[in-house]
Design a protein around this motif. Sequence first.
Motif, short mmCIF file in Angstrom:
data_model
loop_
_atom_site.label_atom_id
_atom_site.label_comp_id
_atom_site.label_asym_id
_atom_site.label_seq_id
_atom_site.Cartn_x
_atom_site.Cartn_y
_atom_site.Cartn_z
N ARG A 177 0.83 -1.20 0.00
CA ARG A 177 0.00 0.00 0.00
C ARG A 177 0.87 1.25 0.00
NH1 ARG A 177 -5.52 -0.71 3.21
NH2 ARG A 177 -5.77 -2.98 3.14
N ASN A 178 0.27 2.35 -0.39
CA ASN A 178 0.95 3.64 -0.32
C ASN A 178 0.97 4.13 1.12
OD1 ASN A 178 1.39 3.79 -3.13
ND2 ASN A 178 -0.66 4.63 -3.46
N PHE A 179 1.80 5.14 1.37
CA PHE A 179 1.91 5.72 2.70
C PHE A 179 1.28 7.11 2.74
CE2 PHE A 179 5.21 2.54 2.62
CZ PHE A 179 5.15 1.99 3.90
N ILE A 180 0.73 7.45 3.90
CA ILE A 180 0.11 8.77 4.08
C ILE A 180 1.19 9.84 4.10
CG2 ILE A 180 -1.26 10.19 5.66
CD1 ILE A 180 -2.43 7.60 6.76
N ASP A 181 0.87 10.97 3.52
CA ASP A 181 1.78 12.11 3.53
C ASP A 181 1.96 12.64 4.95
OD1 ASP A 181 1.78 15.43 3.25
OD2 ASP A 181 3.14 14.36 1.89
N MET A 182 3.20 12.89 5.36
CA MET A 182 3.49 13.35 6.72
C MET A 182 2.79 14.67 7.04
SD MET A 182 5.15 11.23 8.53
CE MET A 182 5.58 12.34 9.88
N GLN A 183 2.66 15.55 6.07
CA GLN A 183 1.99 16.83 6.32
C GLN A 183 0.54 16.61 6.71
OE1 GLN A 183 3.34 19.80 6.56
NE2 GLN A 183 1.34 20.70 7.06
N LYS A 184 -0.10 15.64 6.08
CA LYS A 184 -1.48 15.31 6.39
C LYS A 184 -1.60 14.81 7.83
CE LYS A 184 -5.84 14.53 5.34
NZ LYS A 184 -6.78 15.65 5.12
N ILE A 185 -0.63 14.01 8.25
CA ILE A 185 -0.62 13.48 9.62
C ILE A 185 -0.50 14.62 10.62
CG2 ILE A 185 0.68 12.08 11.28
CD1 ILE A 185 1.47 10.28 8.91
N LYS A 186 0.39 15.56 10.36
CA LYS A 186 0.59 16.71 11.25
C LYS A 186 -0.68 17.54 11.35
CE LYS A 186 5.57 17.08 10.41
NZ LYS A 186 6.65 17.87 9.77
N GLU A 187 -1.36 17.73 10.21
CA GLU A 187 -2.60 18.51 10.21
C GLU A 187 -3.67 17.81 11.04
OE1 GLU A 187 -3.57 18.97 6.12
OE2 GLU A 187 -1.94 20.40 5.71
N ASN A 188 -3.76 16.50 10.90
CA ASN A 188 -4.76 15.73 11.66
C ASN A 188 -4.49 15.81 13.16
OD1 ASN A 188 -6.05 14.97 9.31
ND2 ASN A 188 -5.14 12.94 9.23
N LYS A 189 -3.22 15.71 13.55
CA LYS A 189 -2.86 15.78 14.97
C LYS A 189 -3.21 17.15 15.54
CE LYS A 189 0.78 12.29 15.24
NZ LYS A 189 2.23 12.03 15.50
N LEU A 190 -2.96 18.20 14.75
CA LEU A 190 -3.27 19.56 15.20
C LEU A 190 -4.77 19.72 15.41
CD1 LEU A 190 -2.38 22.43 15.85
CD2 LEU A 190 -2.52 22.96 13.40
N LYS A 191 -5.56 19.16 14.50
CA LYS A 191 -7.03 19.24 14.63
C LYS A 191 -7.50 18.57 15.91
CE LYS A 191 -8.10 19.39 9.67
NZ LYS A 191 -8.69 18.63 8.53
N VAL A 192 -6.91 17.41 16.23
CA VAL A 192 -7.30 16.68 17.44
C VAL A 192 -6.93 17.48 18.68
CG1 VAL A 192 -6.85 14.62 18.82
CG2 VAL A 192 -7.17 14.41 16.35
#
Length: 252
Positions: free
Chosen positions: A214-229
């Motif tokens: 499978r492909n991997f999630i973009d790290m920037q997307k992960i950072k954005e999700n963590k900030l939202k939480v």
Amino acid sequence: MNKITVLISSHSKAFDLWAITDYFLSKYWNDIKIYLGANGEDMQWNYINDGKDISFSKSLLSYLESIDDEYFILMLDDFIILKEVDNSKIEKAFEFIKSKNGVYLRLIPNPKGDIKIDENYSKFDVKKGVPYITSLQMAIWKKEFLIQLLKYDFNPWEFEIKAGKTKKALQNYDKFFVTNCEFINYTHFVEKGKFYPFIKDLQNEKGLNIEINRNFIDMQKIKENKLKVILRNLVPNKYQNKLRKILGKKEL
């Protein structure tokens, strides 16, 4: 107490996740009874298979037919256990929910509860429509109650947001609980069909030897999700949907 029953909800197209999930279950959680629900065709695996996978709710309903326990733990297929599980702690959680005739007890405070009961447990303020009352984080469920919720035929995202606001949930408003600290340490490793990058590290650190297709999630997307939480958790549960309404967003 008999062995703890864990039902892993999955589907046949997610078969490449099972080896990862199983590796960490075997490593950190012993002496439990595991069911893998994954309807599908032509799969060679020891799992609950009642035919073609139809929908999240309908398939999960079919898996529950194989569960004899009044209470059990529901786990998603992309959860991996990170530390050894203390079964005595989990057994106490089962004793607690049974003593309260509860319908749901989330095993990690994500989100945390609204009404503290004691040092270990809190209750959700269901009447105020707080977000994620029926989150699919790892939790103990009362089987007969979950069956009633699944009849609404929500998809997983709808289930987390809407099932806790149904008539059936409101009738049981004082029976939704959550632990005040992590009773089990785990994380999920897939989002929208893509692996989190830390899976690469786990292959080296934990001796996990699997083929990743499978492909991997973009790290920037992960950072954005963590900030939202982080930002979301700064707002008390009872005000979150009011704030979302002001901002023109859908309720959680």
